[in-house]
Every structure is written in C-alpha cells, then in structure tokens.
Design a protein around this motif. Structure first.
Motif, mmCIF file in Angstrom:
data_model
loop_
_atom_site.group_PDB
_atom_site.id
_atom_site.type_symbol
_atom_site.label_atom_id
_atom_site.label_comp_id
_atom_site.label_asym_id
_atom_site.label_seq_id
_atom_site.Cartn_x
_atom_site.Cartn_y
_atom_site.Cartn_z
ATOM 1 N N ASN A 1 2.425 14.591 -3.385
ATOM 2 C CA ASN A 1 3.135 14.723 -4.661
ATOM 3 C C ASN A 1 3.287 16.134 -5.188
ATOM 4 O O ASN A 1 4.119 16.382 -6.052
ATOM 5 N N GLU B 1 4.692 -1.439 -11.947
ATOM 6 C CA GLU B 1 4.824 -0.668 -10.713
ATOM 7 C C GLU B 1 4.406 -1.570 -9.553
ATOM 8 O O GLU B 1 3.330 -2.162 -9.583
ATOM 9 N N LEU B 2 5.243 -1.633 -8.537
ATOM 10 C CA LEU B 2 4.880 -2.334 -7.304
ATOM 11 C C LEU B 2 4.671 -1.267 -6.242
ATOM 12 O O LEU B 2 5.612 -0.554 -5.872
ATOM 13 N N VAL C 1 1.062 1.004 -5.701
ATOM 14 C CA VAL C 1 0.298 1.878 -6.608
ATOM 15 C C VAL C 1 -0.509 2.915 -5.834
ATOM 16 O O VAL C 1 -0.673 4.048 -6.279
ATOM 17 N N TYR C 2 -1.037 2.514 -4.701
ATOM 18 C CA TYR C 2 -1.907 3.329 -3.855
ATOM 19 C C TYR C 2 -3.062 3.918 -4.674
ATOM 20 O O TYR C 2 -3.937 3.191 -5.097
ATOM 21 N N SER D 1 1.533 7.978 -9.464
ATOM 22 C CA SER D 1 2.698 7.742 -10.325
ATOM 23 C C SER D 1 2.307 6.790 -11.459
ATOM 24 O O SER D 1 2.815 6.906 -12.585
ATOM 25 N N GLY E 1 -4.085 -1.484 0.941
ATOM 26 C CA GLY E 1 -3.070 -1.059 1.900
ATOM 27 C C GLY E 1 -2.090 -2.178 2.237
ATOM 28 O O GLY E 1 -2.098 -3.250 1.626
ATOM 29 N N PHE E 2 -1.229 -1.883 3.228
ATOM 30 C CA PHE E 2 -0.206 -2.860 3.629
ATOM 31 C C PHE E 2 -0.843 -4.179 4.048
ATOM 32 O O PHE E 2 -1.991 -4.208 4.503
ATOM 33 N N ASP F 1 3.943 -8.267 6.215
ATOM 34 C CA ASP F 1 5.196 -7.552 5.939
ATOM 35 C C ASP F 1 5.701 -6.752 7.140
ATOM 36 O O ASP F 1 6.768 -6.135 7.065
ATOM 37 N N PHE G 1 -2.468 3.356 3.759
ATOM 38 C CA PHE G 1 -2.835 3.292 2.330
ATOM 39 C C PHE G 1 -4.099 2.458 2.058
ATOM 40 O O PHE G 1 -4.223 1.846 0.998
ATOM 41 N N GLY H 1 -3.338 -8.129 -5.031
ATOM 42 C CA GLY H 1 -2.988 -9.116 -4.015
ATOM 43 C C GLY H 1 -1.655 -8.805 -3.366
ATOM 44 O O GLY H 1 -0.951 -7.866 -3.764
ATOM 45 N N PHE I 1 2.051 -9.011 -2.762
ATOM 46 C CA PHE I 1 3.219 -9.357 -3.577
ATOM 47 C C PHE I 1 4.256 -10.023 -2.669
ATOM 48 O O PHE I 1 4.492 -9.529 -1.566
ATOM 49 N N HIS J 1 8.837 0.515 -11.580
ATOM 50 C CA HIS J 1 8.819 1.504 -10.491
ATOM 51 C C HIS J 1 8.474 0.774 -9.203
ATOM 52 O O HIS J 1 7.398 0.174 -9.083
ATOM 53 N N ASP K 1 7.719 1.113 -5.341
ATOM 54 C CA ASP K 1 7.337 2.131 -4.357
ATOM 55 C C ASP K 1 6.418 1.476 -3.319
ATOM 56 O O ASP K 1 5.227 1.777 -3.257
ATOM 57 N N CYS K 2 7.001 0.548 -2.538
ATOM 58 C CA CYS K 2 6.153 -0.233 -1.627
ATOM 59 C C CYS K 2 6.546 -0.036 -0.164
ATOM 60 O O CYS K 2 6.025 -0.704 0.714
ATOM 61 N N ASP K 3 7.459 0.819 0.113
ATOM 62 C CA ASP K 3 7.764 1.339 1.455
ATOM 63 C C ASP K 3 8.425 0.359 2.434
ATOM 64 O O ASP K 3 9.170 0.792 3.316
HETATM 65 C C1 LIG Z 1 3.553 4.810 -1.074
HETATM 66 S S1 LIG Z 1 2.271 3.849 -1.679
HETATM 67 C C2 LIG Z 1 2.532 3.941 -3.422
HETATM 68 C C3 LIG Z 1 2.393 5.324 -3.988
HETATM 69 C C4 LIG Z 1 2.381 5.414 -5.485
HETATM 70 N N1 LIG Z 1 3.481 4.733 -6.123
HETATM 71 C C5 LIG Z 1 2.406 6.876 -5.952
HETATM 72 O O1 LIG Z 1 3.481 7.505 -5.880
HETATM 73 O O2 LIG Z 1 1.396 7.395 -6.369
HETATM 74 C C6 LIG Z 1 2.752 2.223 -1.251
HETATM 75 C C7 LIG Z 1 1.824 1.117 -1.747
HETATM 76 O O3 LIG Z 1 2.514 -0.126 -1.657
HETATM 77 C C8 LIG Z 1 1.557 -1.149 -1.456
HETATM 78 N N2 LIG Z 1 2.219 -2.348 -0.918
HETATM 79 C C9 LIG Z 1 3.127 -2.408 0.078
HETATM 80 N N3 LIG Z 1 3.489 -3.687 0.278
HETATM 81 C C10 LIG Z 1 2.833 -4.451 -0.609
HETATM 82 C C11 LIG Z 1 2.806 -5.852 -0.904
HETATM 83 N N4 LIG Z 1 3.560 -6.760 -0.253
HETATM 84 N N5 LIG Z 1 2.008 -6.283 -1.892
HETATM 85 C C12 LIG Z 1 1.235 -5.415 -2.589
HETATM 86 N N6 LIG Z 1 1.217 -4.088 -2.360
HETATM 87 C C13 LIG Z 1 2.008 -3.598 -1.373
HETATM 88 C C14 LIG Z 1 0.579 -0.503 -0.481
HETATM 89 O O4 LIG Z 1 -0.661 -1.151 -0.543
HETATM 90 C C15 LIG Z 1 0.536 0.941 -0.968
HETATM 91 O O5 LIG Z 1 -0.566 1.138 -1.815
#
Ligand SMILES: C[S@@+](CC[C@H](N)C(=O)[O-])C[C@H]1O[C@@H](n2cnc3c(N)ncnc32)[C@H](O)[C@@H]1O
Length: 541
Positions: free
Chosen positions: A353, A381-382, A384-385, A389, A412-413, A417, A429, A451, A453, A470, A472-474
C-alpha cells in the motif's frame, strides 16, 4: 508601600495556579488601557509568568493582599451555565467588558531557542504533552492507559515531549522520538518548552493558557469536568464529553469511573493533533509521512521527485513515483485526518500500500462525498486481509455514525473459490487474524463477519442498506457473489469501490464486474491507482 497623595490605586487579587493567574492578564491589560494613570497592584503567586508585564505596576504575593483588593473570581458563574470565557467573567468584577481574552505570559526566548535546538533532529510537529492537571481535582485527567497508547502512536511520527511534575501512578514511557522532561524543568523552562513546541496536548490546565499566550494551539482533553468555553482560545481543539453528569466540578473521585474520559478515544485525540498541525503556520505541508513509509516498504523502486517526475516516470519502468496530493489537502487542509490514517494504511503491509497514496485519497474523498450527498446506509468491505483499507473505512464510519461490516475468512482464500479462471491459484493472505485486524481498525462501529462469503451472510447484514461498499477479494467467485449481494442493498447514489479491476493478475475481477454491469445497465469509472480501482455509483431513479 508608599503611594503619593492623589494617586489612584487599583488593587486586584487572584489565587491559584499558572492558568488562573494568566487569565487575569487580559483583564489587567484592558484596565490599564482604560485607565493609564492608575497604579495597578496585582496580588498573586506564579510571579515567573507575569513579572515584567508593563501594565502591572506592582506585583505582590497573594498572601500579602489588602482587604481593598478586588478578587478576580469566575468559578461561581461557571457552575451555573456555559457562559463566556473566564477572563470575561473576571473583568465583570471590575465593571469592564473585554473582547480580547488572549493571555500574556513571560516566556524566556533564549530558553525557547535552546529547546528548539535540542529538538532539531526530531520530526515535526513537536508535540508537548502534559498528562496531568493540578491536584485540585482528579477529574480533569484522561486515563493513563489512553495516554500511553497515544504517545506510542505518535512516537516515531513526530517529536513527543512530555512536561509536568512527577505524579504517582503515571506510567513512564521510552521511545524513539520521545523526550521526557517530567520533573526535569524549572517553571520557566516548562513554559519555554511550551513556547518552543508546535502543538500542546493536555487537560484544562495552566499549559493551555501558556500555549495560548505563545500563539500555539492546544488539543484540550476536557472530559466532563468543566465547560470548554470557559477557557477556549481560537485554533484550539476541545474534546468535551457532554455526559449527563457534566459539567461536574467534582473534587472527590468520580463515582462513574470517569466515563466522560472513556468517550474520548486515542483516535479522536490523534486526529485533532494532526488537524491542529496542518492548520498551523509552522506546518510545511510535507510528504514526510508518506515518503518515509514508501522508502521502508520498497525493495528496489526508485523514487522520482520534482518537476521532471512525470516525463521520467513515463519513460522508465519505475513503479513508484511521488504523486500529486490534491490542492484540497495541501493548500486548503481539507483532509487532516489522513495524517492519522496513513499509519494504519501501511501497518504490517507496507509493500503493497505504501506507494499507493492515490488509492487512499480515492477512498477518503469519495466516502466524504457520499456523506456530503446525504446517501444513507452503512459501510462494508469484502476482502479485509490485515485491515489496512478497512482502517480508513472504520475511521469514517465512526466519524459519520455508520457501522462498518467486514467480511473475510480472516484465514485467507477458501479453496472452493479456486475454479474457472482461478483454478490454478494458490493459498494466500493466511498471515492475519481477527485480532490483528481489529487492532488496526479499532473496534468501535466495526462488526466482523467471519467466514467464506457468501455463506457467511447473516440476517443482520441481509436486512441493511449500504452507502459505501469496498470489494477487494481478488477472485471471480466472491466478486460475483459480492456484486449480487451488495448492489440491491446499496442506496441510490451509493458506491461500490472495486479494487483490482485493471489488474491483469486478478483477471476474474474484470470479468465478474463486466458481466454484472451488463445485466444491471450501470457503468464504472476507473481510477489509475496501483491496481486500477473501478467505482460504480448506483444510479438515482
Ligand atoms: C487483497 S486481500 C484484501 C486487502 C484489503 N482490502 C486491503 O487493501 O487492506 C483479499 C482478501 O479477500 C479475502 N477473500 C477472498 N475470497 C473470499 C471469500 N469468498 N470469503 C471471504 N473472504 C475472502 C481473503 O481472505 C483476503 O483476506
């Protein structure tokens, strides 16, 4: 005392500490201006602070007061209502009215220069803190545990200089940019330290008046002991808690564990310090916080500054450049809270960041716009890591009375998914936890929904409306699920802020967003931050 015949003499008296004596000075100054020929005798202690002020003709100890001396009191009126500044109440004892309540204090400029020289290597602002008010009451003092957290937060970011007398139960601190002057100064030196600083932080006590005399801003942690107006000075930041028992004026220990002070959080005090700093003339508006973090978090990046930045950045492969900061911040100080948010923004995650200030500005400015536009609803926010953010979202949720819902596995992941475009992904993560996140975001106004999502969705989050979400779940699957869950619950005019839209690495994000936007006939705007954020603002019908 020998007075010549016919000489008009006005005698006034005031007991108490530095603050009480300094608050008399605007009264005496105005009196002498009104009646330049009278001989003004002032009976008070704390002579170091007022000896030599030209409008005081004779300064004598309070104990030597004659029975003709007019007592400059204010306490009686203060107990009844909020009222004017204490100095204005004192002036009414002499039958005069004053507008200018700025106190005068004798400050040794050589000592001021000496302190400033000693602190030269400390980062600005130089924050002088005074943790304790006098022994008059224990109910002016913020909790020591909060003081320690605040000092810890500031240590390293700015010079923190602690003044005051050694007191029982006040835990000591040692730090990188911390200077301990507790019990190590004379009164004149303590006054000069305040004169040398950029910002003073403390309870309603003598140093607040010294700072005002020196033209320095104070962040005053009032709690609920007394109304803040009684000693307010322009530019000061007052933290007053209007609990039902306030103002209490209580000298005995508080029967409610000083709940008024528990309402004043470290975040609140820190935010006021930065706000005071950015609006003070000594603040150079520098990029210090951001560039320091950038250097720490970068392995091989080149930093490019100056007027040649744009052409050089675009003709090299350099990843980092120093981006423009909006005029609204630098010239008009509209976002002082960012100085406090930049720490949590990089906490435990500097590499990702730290160079991405545009992303921080994007989040901050757009959230504030949503609030200004009166869009109702909570924040979410979805993904969070470590809560970087999320800390920014949490700050604004608290400021604007919203709740922030944080959705993540916090481990983590989830392998579920790893399908389709993401079938060859590896686990990432995992190095985080709920505790770590909450330490960064703070717990007030934050609800974690732990849990996978969307299975983690519960009744409470289902029934809410949202104004800022927000995502941010990749990965494709959670992004698709996130859009489908949040869009129908988003208020009209609300925001979906989607990280990584223009990031080939997480290609499923763009696919999920494009498919969804086609279905709902909405468009996005792309922000050129590090990973290409997309913003969808829900249409108003
Ligand atoms: C890039 S990180 C988030 C970074 C954060 N928003 C920041 O900028 O500080 C992606 C996060 O998405 C979560 N994630 C991905 N798929 C998920 C799912 N199906 N359910 C819950 N969390 C999920 C991961 O566990 C990871 O912590």
């Amino acid at each position: 005392m020998n007075h010549s015949v016919n000489e008009e003499i006005i005698e006034v008296s005031r007991a108490g500490g530095i603050g009480d004596v300094l608050m008399c000075t605007p009264v005496l100054r105005a009196l002498k201006r009104l009646k330049p020929h009278v001989k003004l005798i002032f009976y008070a202690d704390q002579h170091e602070c007022v000896r030599g002020l030209t409008y005081i003709d004779e300064l004598l100890p309070f104990s030597a007061r004659s029975n003709k001396a007019v007592w400059l009191g204010y306490e009686e009126n203060l107990r009844k209502s909020e009222g004017p500044h204490n100095a204005q109440l004192m002036a009414s004892r002499l039958g005069i009215m004053i507008e200018d309540v700025k106190p005068d204090c004798v400050i040794d400029t050589d000592l001021v220069g000496q302190f400033q020289l000693n602190w030269k290597s400390l980062p600005r602002p130089w924050v002088v803190i005074n943790r304790r008010a006098s022994d008059w009451t224990p109910n002016k003092d913020w909790h020591d545990s909060l003081w320690l957290k605040l000092i810890q937060r500031l240590d390293g970011l700015c010079g923190v200089i602690e003044i005051g007398l050694p007191k029982e139960g006040v835990a000591k601190f040692e730090g990188k940019t911390f200077v301990d002057l507790v019990g190590r100064t004379t009164k004149a030196e303590m006054i000069a330290a305040i004169g040398a600083c950029d910002i003073h932080v403390g309870p309603m006590s003598g140093p607040v008046h010294v700072a005002a005399a020196a033209g320095k801003r104070s962040v005053v942690i009032h709690g609920g002991y007394e109304y803040p107006t009684g000693a307010a000075y322009p530019g000061n930041e007052a933290l007053y808690s209007p609990v039902e028992c306030a103002p209490c004026w209580l000298q005995e220990p508080c029967p409610h564990q000083k709940k008024c002070f528990s309402q004043i959080t470290v975040d609140m005090v820190e935010a006021r310090i930065w706000r005071a700093w950015v609006s003070s003339s000594a603040c150079p508006g520098s990029l210090r916080a951001a560039t320091n973090n950038t250097r720490q978090g970068t392995q091989s990046a080149e930093l490019i500054f100056g007027e040649l930045a744009a052409p050089r950045v675009l003709s090299t492969t350099s990843r980092l450049y120093v981006a423009y900061r909006p005029d609204s911040d630098i010239m008009y100080n509209r976002h002082p809270e960012l100085r406090g948010l930049v720490g949590p923004w990089v906490e435990n995650n500097a590499l990702n960041n730290s160079g991405d200030l545009p992303r921080l500005y994007t989040l901050s400015l757009n959230i504030k716009q949503i609030i200004a536009d009166g869009v109702a609803g909570d924040f979410a926010e979805l993904g969070v890591y470590k809560g970087n953010s999320a800390a920014t979202l949490a700050h604004y949720a608290r400021c604007f009375g919203r709740t922030l819902f944080l959705f993540d596995t916090f481990t983590g992941f989830n392998k579920k998914d790893f399908a389709g475009v993401d079938s060859s992904r590896r686990q990432q993560f995992t190095d985080t936890s709920l505790d770590l996140v909450l330490r960064n975001t703070g717990i007030a106004s934050v609800v974690c929904v732990k849990g996978h999502f969307p299975e983690s969705v519960n009744r409470d989050v289902q029934d809410r409306r949202y104004s800022v979400v927000h995502l941010d779940c990749d990965l494709y699957a959670p992004m698709k699920a996130g859009l489908e869950f949040f869009y129908p619950r988003l208020s009209e005019g609300g925001l979906l802020i989607i990280h990584d839209y223009v990031n080939e690495y997480w290609s499923g994000i763009r696919t999920a967003v494009d498919e969804f936007c086609q279905k709902i006939h909405e468009g996005i705007i792309i922000i050129p931050d590090k990973s290409g954020t997309a913003i969808l603002r829900k249409s108003r019908h």
